[in-house]
Design a protein around this motif. Structure first.
Motif, PDB file in Angstrom:
ATOM      1  N   ILE A  36       0.719  -1.426  -0.313  1.00  0.00           N
ATOM      2  CA  ILE A  36       0.003   0.236  -0.179  1.00  0.00           C
ATOM      3  C   ILE A  36       0.924   1.300  -0.234  1.00  0.00           C
ATOM      4  O   ILE A  36       1.848   1.639   1.224  1.00  0.00           O
ATOM      5  CB  ILE A  36      -1.226   0.475   1.576  1.00  0.00           C
ATOM      6  N   THR A  39      -3.316   6.161   0.718  1.00  0.00           N
ATOM      7  CA  THR A  39      -4.292   6.353   0.662  1.00  0.00           C
ATOM      8  C   THR A  39      -4.646   8.039   0.784  1.00  0.00           C
ATOM      9  O   THR A  39      -3.705   8.245   1.443  1.00  0.00           O
ATOM     10  CB  THR A  39      -4.938   6.045   2.041  1.00  0.00           C
ATOM     11  N   THR A  57      -7.441   3.704  -2.112  1.00  0.00           N
ATOM     12  CA  THR A  57      -6.051   2.879  -1.817  1.00  0.00           C
ATOM     13  C   THR A  57      -4.982   2.489  -2.980  1.00  0.00           C
ATOM     14  O   THR A  57      -6.063   1.848  -4.187  1.00  0.00           O
ATOM     15  CB  THR A  57      -6.471   0.889  -1.327  1.00  0.00           C
ATOM     16  N   SER A 102      -5.430   1.358  -7.988  1.00  0.00           N
ATOM     17  CA  SER A 102      -5.759   2.088  -7.205  1.00  0.00           C
ATOM     18  C   SER A 102      -7.411   0.976  -6.899  1.00  0.00           C
ATOM     19  O   SER A 102      -8.311   0.425  -7.571  1.00  0.00           O
ATOM     20  CB  SER A 102      -6.549   3.805  -7.856  1.00  0.00           C
ATOM     21  N   PHE A 119      -5.967  -0.594   7.073  1.00  0.00           N
ATOM     22  CA  PHE A 119      -5.885  -0.829   5.985  1.00  0.00           C
ATOM     23  C   PHE A 119      -5.383  -2.672   5.865  1.00  0.00           C
ATOM     24  O   PHE A 119      -3.988  -2.126   6.683  1.00  0.00           O
ATOM     25  CB  PHE A 119      -5.350  -0.557   4.893  1.00  0.00           C
TER      26      PHE A 119
END
Length: 322
Positions: A36, A39, A57, A102, A119
């Motif tokens: 990741i 965000t 994300t 995304s 997350f």
């Protein structure tokens, strides 16, 4: 013996090839490395009691082979109690190595409170990356103009008085505050519109009053209309000079039915005076506006629409005669 030895050597050779091949495949299909990277949060809808938040994300596939069951889990916790408020899981499609994709999700949160959003990115049954952010100050967001937290559930009608060709209809409007705070006092317009000609027969201004959270109240107004017509009763709620809520229902003082055989329309005679409701000494529920005896006058339209109806009937009669 020679043949057995050859068979034995062939089996060993084949097993060695299988082992080498498995090792090559295993080395070639090394585990994916997906992370990741960022965000983003934005408010899609802000009401008096909750906020709809769009969470985007960004996921980077740096190396390795991504599996077919990659998923992103989003969990929201109350920062004060650490209780789980919401949990959502969304599948992540294939991402080419070296590229970023995304994923968007929507969560609904009460405006009051602080939250921790966690997350968790997984590939197969292995966690690949985690992240978390904190949310606070949602109560300071400006409420959308059209969202006031009040809904119009239904409208009931009572015939209070019949004088000549005029009928006094009490319209009970059921309003519910779905918010978590006491509502504001909004202006409310209730009007009766004749169905066919679309003429306004009567209209009354009132207010919604202050309504407690998760509470339903009844606001009553009296409309004086000509008898033997059908009406749409409209309820319009205003915030300052902006129309923010609308509802409607129907009162048919001259209902009609269609005869299947000839497809002709037949009017049903309704004696409105039979439906007059006498005022009782019982107290109204909390929030209900008591009925007040209106002054009878010449409401909305009457003779004008009657003349138009007679002319239309005369024209239809002449056409049939011809």
């Amino acid at each position: 013996m020679v043949n057995n030895a050859r068979i034995y050597l062939i089996v060993i050779f084949l097993l060695t090839l299988v082992s080498l091949s498995s090792g090559c495949i295993k080395n070639f299909e090394k585990e994916s490395n997906i992370i990741i990277t960022d965000t983003e949060l934005s408010a899609d809808k802000v009401t008096s009691s909750f906020v709809d938040i769009n969470v985007t994300t960004y996921i980077l596939h740096t190396s390795g082979v991504q599996k077919n069951d990659t998923s992103l889990q989003l969990k929201v916790f109350d920062s004060n109690t650490d209780f789980l408020k919401s949990r959502k899981v969304i599948e992540v499609g294939p991402i080419k190595e070296g590229e970023t994709s995304s994923v968007s999700q929507s969560i609904r949160l009460p405006r009051e409170g602080t939250y921790r959003v966690e997350f968790v990115l997984s590939d197969g049954n292995k966690t690949k990356s985690t992240a978390e952010i904190y949310l606070s100050g949602l109560e300071r967001l400006k409420t959308d103009v059209q969202e006031i937290g009040i809904g119009i559930d239904s409208i009931d009608f009572l015939v209070r008085k019949v004088v000549g060709n005029n009928v006094v209809i009490e319209s009970d409007v059921y309003l519910t505050n779905s918010g978590s705070n006491v509502s504001q006092d909004y202006k409310m317009l209730v009007k009766a519109r004749e169905m066919d000609a679309r003429l306004i027969a009567d209209k009354v201004w009132t207010t919604t009053g202050l309504i407690g959270p998760e509470e339903t109240v009844v606001r009553s107004v009296n409309l004086t209309v000509p008898d033997n017509y059908n009406y749409v009763v409209e309820v319009l709620v205003w915030k300052d000079n902006v129309l923010v809520k609308r509802g409607e229902d129907y009162v048919q003082l001259n209902p009609q039915k269609v005869i299947d055989k000839n497809k002709t329309v037949e009017s049903k005679d309704i004696v409105t005076s039979d439906f007059v409701v006498e005022e009782t000494p019982t107290e109204a529920p909390s929030g209900e506006t008591p009925y007040e005896e209106p002054e009878m006058g010449t409401p909305g339209f009457g003779s004008g629409l009657a003349i138009i109806s007679l002319i239309a009937a005369f024209i239809i009669f002449r056409r049939r005669c011809v």
